[in-house]
Structure formats: C-alpha cells, structure tokens
Design a protein around this motif. Structure first.
Motif, PDB file in Angstrom:
ATOM      1  N   GLU B  79       0.879  -1.194  -0.060  1.00  8.24           N
ATOM      2  CA  GLU B  79       0.115   0.101  -0.039  1.00  8.24           C
ATOM      3  C   GLU B  79       0.792   1.334  -0.118  1.00  8.24           C
ATOM      4  OE1 GLU B  79      -3.959  -0.903   2.272  1.00  8.24           O
ATOM      5  OE2 GLU B  79      -2.171  -1.487   3.389  1.00  8.24           O
ATOM      6  N   SER B  80       1.916   1.271   0.769  1.00 10.77           N
ATOM      7  CA  SER B  80       2.895   2.493   1.017  1.00 10.77           C
ATOM      8  C   SER B  80       4.165   1.665   1.035  1.00 10.77           C
ATOM      9  CB  SER B  80       2.398   3.220   1.939  1.00 10.77           C
ATOM     10  OG  SER B  80       3.086   4.280   2.167  1.00 10.77           O
ATOM     11  N   ALA B  81       5.007   1.645   0.030  1.00 10.50           N
ATOM     12  CA  ALA B  81       6.167   0.901   0.328  1.00 10.50           C
ATOM     13  C   ALA B  81       7.284   1.575   1.264  1.00 10.50           C
ATOM     14  CB  ALA B  81       6.784   0.693  -1.390  1.00 10.50           C
ATOM     15  N   THR B  82       7.817   0.444   1.942  1.00  9.57           N
ATOM     16  CA  THR B  82       8.849   0.959   2.800  1.00  9.57           C
ATOM     17  C   THR B  82      10.358   0.290   2.459  1.00  9.57           C
ATOM     18  OG1 THR B  82       8.586  -0.719   4.545  1.00  9.57           O
ATOM     19  CG2 THR B  82       7.099   1.414   4.617  1.00  9.57           C
ATOM     20  N   ARG B  83      11.252   0.856   2.894  1.00 11.35           N
ATOM     21  CA  ARG B  83      12.619   0.057   2.609  1.00 11.35           C
ATOM     22  C   ARG B  83      12.776  -1.258   3.287  1.00 11.35           C
ATOM     23  NH1 ARG B  83      15.227   5.496   3.669  1.00 11.35           N
ATOM     24  NH2 ARG B  83      15.476   6.282   1.605  1.00 11.35           N
ATOM     25  N   SER B  84      12.169  -1.547   4.313  1.00  8.67           N
ATOM     26  CA  SER B  84      11.982  -3.064   4.967  1.00  8.67           C
ATOM     27  C   SER B  84      11.280  -3.932   4.059  1.00  8.67           C
ATOM     28  CB  SER B  84      11.208  -2.890   6.438  1.00  8.67           C
ATOM     29  OG  SER B  84      10.032  -2.499   6.126  1.00  8.67           O
ATOM     30  N   GLN B  85      10.536  -3.503   2.935  1.00 12.26           N
ATOM     31  CA  GLN B  85       9.729  -4.396   2.252  1.00 12.26           C
ATOM     32  C   GLN B  85      10.664  -4.597   0.942  1.00 12.26           C
ATOM     33  OE1 GLN B  85       6.182  -1.747   1.955  1.00 12.26           O
ATOM     34  NE2 GLN B  85       5.058  -3.786   2.815  1.00 12.26           N
ATOM     35  N   THR B  86      12.173  -4.135   0.835  1.00 12.88           N
ATOM     36  CA  THR B  86      12.959  -4.700  -0.207  1.00 12.88           C
ATOM     37  C   THR B  86      13.217  -6.122   0.073  1.00 12.88           C
ATOM     38  OG1 THR B  86      13.797  -2.596  -0.609  1.00 12.88           O
ATOM     39  CG2 THR B  86      15.031  -4.476  -0.972  1.00 12.88           C
ATOM     40  N   SER B  87      12.921  -6.876  -0.893  1.00 14.54           N
ATOM     41  CA  SER B  87      12.895  -8.369  -1.170  1.00 14.54           C
ATOM     42  C   SER B  87      12.646  -9.089  -2.101  1.00 14.54           C
ATOM     43  CB  SER B  87      11.876  -8.815   0.245  1.00 14.54           C
ATOM     44  OG  SER B  87      11.895 -10.139   0.442  1.00 14.54           O
ATOM     45  N   VAL B  88      12.753 -10.287  -2.413  1.00 13.49           N
ATOM     46  CA  VAL B  88      12.277 -11.312  -3.193  1.00 13.49           C
ATOM     47  C   VAL B  88      11.327 -11.793  -2.957  1.00 13.49           C
ATOM     48  CG1 VAL B  88      12.937 -12.962  -4.827  1.00 13.49           C
ATOM     49  CG2 VAL B  88      14.551 -11.708  -3.881  1.00 13.49           C
ATOM     50  N   TYR B  89      10.257 -11.677  -3.763  1.00  8.33           N
ATOM     51  CA  TYR B  89       8.810 -12.041  -3.503  1.00  8.33           C
ATOM     52  C   TYR B  89       8.470 -13.245  -4.349  1.00  8.33           C
ATOM     53  CZ  TYR B  89       8.074  -7.786  -0.759  1.00  8.33           C
ATOM     54  OH  TYR B  89       8.001  -6.844   0.118  1.00  8.33           O
ATOM     55  N   PHE B  90       7.755 -14.346  -3.807  1.00  7.75           N
ATOM     56  CA  PHE B  90       7.849 -15.561  -4.480  1.00  7.75           C
ATOM     57  C   PHE B  90       6.094 -15.817  -4.400  1.00  7.75           C
ATOM     58  CE2 PHE B  90      11.605 -17.178  -6.182  1.00  7.75           C
ATOM     59  CZ  PHE B  90      12.474 -16.811  -5.216  1.00  7.75           C
ATOM     60  N   CYS B  91       5.453 -16.013  -5.571  1.00  5.81           N
ATOM     61  CA  CYS B  91       4.048 -16.788  -5.383  1.00  5.81           C
ATOM     62  C   CYS B  91       4.030 -18.230  -5.549  1.00  5.81           C
ATOM     63  CB  CYS B  91       3.238 -16.080  -6.397  1.00  5.81           C
ATOM     64  SG  CYS B  91       1.724 -16.647  -6.784  1.00  5.81           S
ATOM     65  N   ALA B  92       3.023 -18.713  -5.084  1.00  7.43           N
ATOM     66  CA  ALA B  92       3.244 -20.407  -5.059  1.00  7.43           C
ATOM     67  C   ALA B  92       1.581 -20.764  -5.106  1.00  7.43           C
ATOM     68  CB  ALA B  92       3.835 -21.020  -3.960  1.00  7.43           C
ATOM     69  N   SER B  93       1.458 -22.050  -5.590  1.00  9.15           N
ATOM     70  CA  SER B  93       0.218 -22.436  -5.869  1.00  9.15           C
ATOM     71  C   SER B  93       0.410 -23.931  -5.259  1.00  9.15           C
ATOM     72  CB  SER B  93      -0.381 -22.115  -7.149  1.00  9.15           C
ATOM     73  OG  SER B  93       0.236 -23.191  -8.158  1.00  9.15           O
ATOM     74  N   ARG B  94      -0.884 -24.512  -4.841  1.00  8.27           N
ATOM     75  CA  ARG B  94      -0.977 -26.003  -4.447  1.00  8.27           C
ATOM     76  C   ARG B  94      -2.374 -26.421  -4.816  1.00  8.27           C
ATOM     77  NH1 ARG B  94      -0.362 -28.023   1.469  1.00  8.27           N
ATOM     78  NH2 ARG B  94       0.569 -30.134   1.244  1.00  8.27           N
ATOM     79  N   GLY B  95      -2.355 -27.430  -5.355  1.00 10.77           N
ATOM     80  CA  GLY B  95      -3.649 -27.883  -5.801  1.00 10.77           C
ATOM     81  C   GLY B  95      -4.249 -28.944  -4.871  1.00 10.77           C
ATOM     82  N   SER B  96      -3.587 -29.762  -4.004  1.00  7.61           N
ATOM     83  CA  SER B  96      -4.212 -30.683  -3.163  1.00  7.61           C
ATOM     84  C   SER B  96      -3.166 -30.883  -2.073  1.00  7.61           C
ATOM     85  CB  SER B  96      -4.186 -32.111  -4.125  1.00  7.61           C
ATOM     86  OG  SER B  96      -4.099 -33.168  -3.077  1.00  7.61           O
ATOM     87  N   LEU B  97      -3.813 -31.336  -0.840  1.00  6.53           N
ATOM     88  CA  LEU B  97      -2.955 -31.601   0.399  1.00  6.53           C
ATOM     89  C   LEU B  97      -1.766 -32.789   0.377  1.00  6.53           C
ATOM     90  CD1 LEU B  97      -6.006 -31.790   2.906  1.00  6.53           C
ATOM     91  CD2 LEU B  97      -4.219 -29.964   2.456  1.00  6.53           C
ATOM     92  N   SER B  98      -2.086 -33.441  -0.961  1.00  5.51           N
ATOM     93  CA  SER B  98      -0.907 -34.390  -1.332  1.00  5.51           C
ATOM     94  C   SER B  98       0.320 -33.838  -1.882  1.00  5.51           C
ATOM     95  CB  SER B  98      -1.501 -35.474  -2.276  1.00  5.51           C
ATOM     96  OG  SER B  98      -2.612 -36.170  -1.423  1.00  5.51           O
ATOM     97  N   TYR B  99       0.413 -32.577  -2.288  1.00  9.60           N
ATOM     98  CA  TYR B  99       1.421 -32.247  -3.178  1.00  9.60           C
ATOM     99  C   TYR B  99       2.066 -31.018  -2.543  1.00  9.60           C
ATOM    100  CZ  TYR B  99      -0.359 -35.541  -6.474  1.00  9.60           C
ATOM    101  OH  TYR B  99      -0.896 -36.467  -7.214  1.00  9.60           O
ATOM    102  N   GLY B 100       3.110 -30.653  -2.896  1.00 11.26           N
ATOM    103  CA  GLY B 100       3.839 -29.310  -2.265  1.00 11.26           C
ATOM    104  C   GLY B 100       3.440 -28.268  -2.990  1.00 11.26           C
ATOM    105  N   TYR B 101       4.358 -27.253  -2.825  1.00  9.97           N
ATOM    106  CA  TYR B 101       4.164 -25.990  -3.716  1.00  9.97           C
ATOM    107  C   TYR B 101       4.567 -26.151  -5.096  1.00  9.97           C
ATOM    108  CZ  TYR B 101       3.177 -23.602   0.868  1.00  9.97           C
ATOM    109  OH  TYR B 101       2.685 -23.500   2.046  1.00  9.97           O
ATOM    110  N   THR B 102       4.281 -25.347  -5.960  1.00 15.50           N
ATOM    111  CA  THR B 102       4.839 -24.748  -7.222  1.00 15.50           C
ATOM    112  C   THR B 102       5.187 -23.440  -7.114  1.00 15.50           C
ATOM    113  OG1 THR B 102       3.657 -26.698  -8.444  1.00 15.50           O
ATOM    114  CG2 THR B 102       4.997 -24.819  -9.792  1.00 15.50           C
ATOM    115  N   PHE B 103       6.374 -22.910  -7.241  1.00 17.11           N
ATOM    116  CA  PHE B 103       6.791 -21.592  -7.036  1.00 17.11           C
ATOM    117  C   PHE B 103       6.880 -20.997  -8.413  1.00 17.11           C
ATOM    118  CE2 PHE B 103       7.670 -20.719  -2.765  1.00 17.11           C
ATOM    119  CZ  PHE B 103       7.498 -22.019  -2.156  1.00 17.11           C
ATOM    120  N   GLY B 104       6.605 -19.773  -8.399  1.00 23.45           N
ATOM    121  CA  GLY B 104       7.100 -18.841  -9.652  1.00 23.45           C
ATOM    122  C   GLY B 104       8.419 -18.380  -9.541  1.00 23.45           C
ATOM    123  N   SER B 105       8.874 -17.666 -10.566  1.00 29.88           N
ATOM    124  CA  SER B 105      10.555 -17.488 -10.487  1.00 29.88           C
ATOM    125  C   SER B 105      10.883 -16.276  -9.483  1.00 29.88           C
ATOM    126  CB  SER B 105      10.810 -17.163 -11.916  1.00 29.88           C
ATOM    127  OG  SER B 105      10.693 -18.280 -12.564  1.00 29.88           O
ATOM    128  N   GLY B 106       9.609 -15.677  -8.959  1.00 31.83           N
ATOM    129  CA  GLY B 106      10.023 -14.413  -8.182  1.00 31.83           C
ATOM    130  C   GLY B 106       9.919 -13.000  -8.671  1.00 31.83           C
TER     131      GLY B 106
END
Lengths: 110, 112
Positions: B79-106
């Motif tokens: 909403e209002s970026a701060t220097r402490s929010q400098t980071s690498v952000y990853f999105c992930a999805s998961r389709g079932s409780l039986s499987y792990g995450y699939t991540f984007g490239s960040g």
C-alpha cells in the motif's frame, strides 16, 4: 521465531564427497518437504515425507523423517556440481500452510 | 506453457508508493500463497488464499493487501512501500493436500 532450524547454514565440498543436511524443530509436523532453489529461481519440490521414520530415495538423495515427526535429514551421496543450490525444508502447519527453514547453501566444487 | 507466472521480475520503487506484484497460474489450483525471501529468514508467509474471494493473513502481512477475484490470479499490493519491504517475493500454488508448492520465479523488489 524460526520454527525450523537447518544446519549447517553453508557447506562447501568437493565433487564425490557425501554430505548430510539437517532440519530440526520442537514442533510436530504432519508432513515435511524438501526443496532445492537455484539462484534467480523459485524453490522446486524434491520430496514430501509423511510418516514418522519414513525414508525416501531420489537417485543419490536420501530423505528421512524422524520417528517423532519433528526432524528430517537429507543425505547426498557422491555429490556433483549440479547438486549446488539452496536446500530448504518446510513443515506443514495448520490450514495448508508450510513453514520454511532458512536453508542450507551447498556448493559442490568440481 | 502452463505454470505460474510472476510479473514484473524486477521492480524499483520509491518509499511511499503503491506497488502491485502480479501472480497468474494456469492449473486452476485452489490454494495460492505469497512469500518473501530475505537473507537469514528463509521464506516467510505473507498471505494465502484457499479459493477465489477467500484470503487470510500469514506471519508478515502488515503493509500488504491481496485480492483474489479469479482463481488464476493472486495480486499482492504494497500500500505504501517502505525500505524494509525490499525483498524477493515468491508466489506459489498448491492443488491438493498431497502435493507441495509450485513456485513462480520471483519478483525482486527494491524500495529506495
């Protein structure tokens, strides 16, 4: 507060050596996963372990889940430069969330 | 090619600006997640979503908002970026409780 502690943080070895990476917690997890992450990319799932005492093998990688489901280990036999990367463990928390350790950075020198 | 796509890959923004990071997945996975990765902290959960219009906070949600009007999209807004929010952000999805995450490239975000 880090729920999962990984050790060592850094590991630099020669090609052909064996190594073990540890993932420890005081919490019990219903399942635990291991991921490998290469620079500039997202983590990639290697394995999921569910049952206490479970051992899974993926070629030269052997994963073990502790009997009490609080810890896990990853053993690599005859490491190769292609094994270089950041290894992350993740434990299943409530409602489909996973808590990640801070990782072990492995460098395998040719 | 199917998968999970994040955009932009790199972003520099100024303190106080609003910025939105995009995440799109093509599997129709129910669950989607946003993590940030910082040295010494590993991956920390910001927000997650169990389905369209169902979202909930993770451990480091202050200063972030999300929406999920469609199953395939899960944007993250600072909403209002701060220097402490400098980071690498990853999105992930998961389709079932039986499987792990699939991540984007960040997305590597720098707040100056």
């Amino acid at each position: 507060t880090q729920l999962l502690e990984q050790s060592p943080q850094f590991l630099s070895i020669q090609e052909g050596e064996n190594l073990t990476v540890y993932c420890n917690s005081s919490s019990v997890f219903s399942s635990l996963q291991w991921y490998r992450q290469e620079p500039g990319e997202g983590p990639v799932l290697l394995v999921t372990v569910v049952t206490g005492g479970e051992v899974k093998k993926l070629k030269r990688l052997t994963f073990q889940f502790g009997d009490a489901r609080k810890d896990s280990s990853l053993h690599i036999t005859a490491a190769q430069p292609g094994d270089t990367g950041l290894y992350l463990c993740a434990g299943a928390g409530g409602f489909n969330k996973f808590y990640f350790g801070s990782g072990t950075k492995l460098n395998v020198k040719p | 090619d199917a998968g999970i796509t994040q955009s932009p890959r790199y972003k520099i923004t100024e303190t106080g600006r609003q910025v939105t990071l995009m995440c799109h997945q093509t599997w129709s996975h129910s669950y989607m997640f946003w993590y940030r990765q910082d040295l010494g902290h590993g991956l920390r959960l910001i927000y997650y979503s169990a389905a369209a219009d169902i979202t909930d906070k993770g451990e480091v949600s202050d200063g972030y908002v999300v929406s999920r009007s469609k199953t395939e999209n899960f944007p993250l807004t600072l909403e209002s970026a701060t220097r402490s929010q400098t980071s690498v952000y990853f999105c992930a999805s998961r389709g079932s409780l039986s499987y792990g995450y699939t991540f984007g490239s960040g997305t590597r975000l720098t707040v100056v």
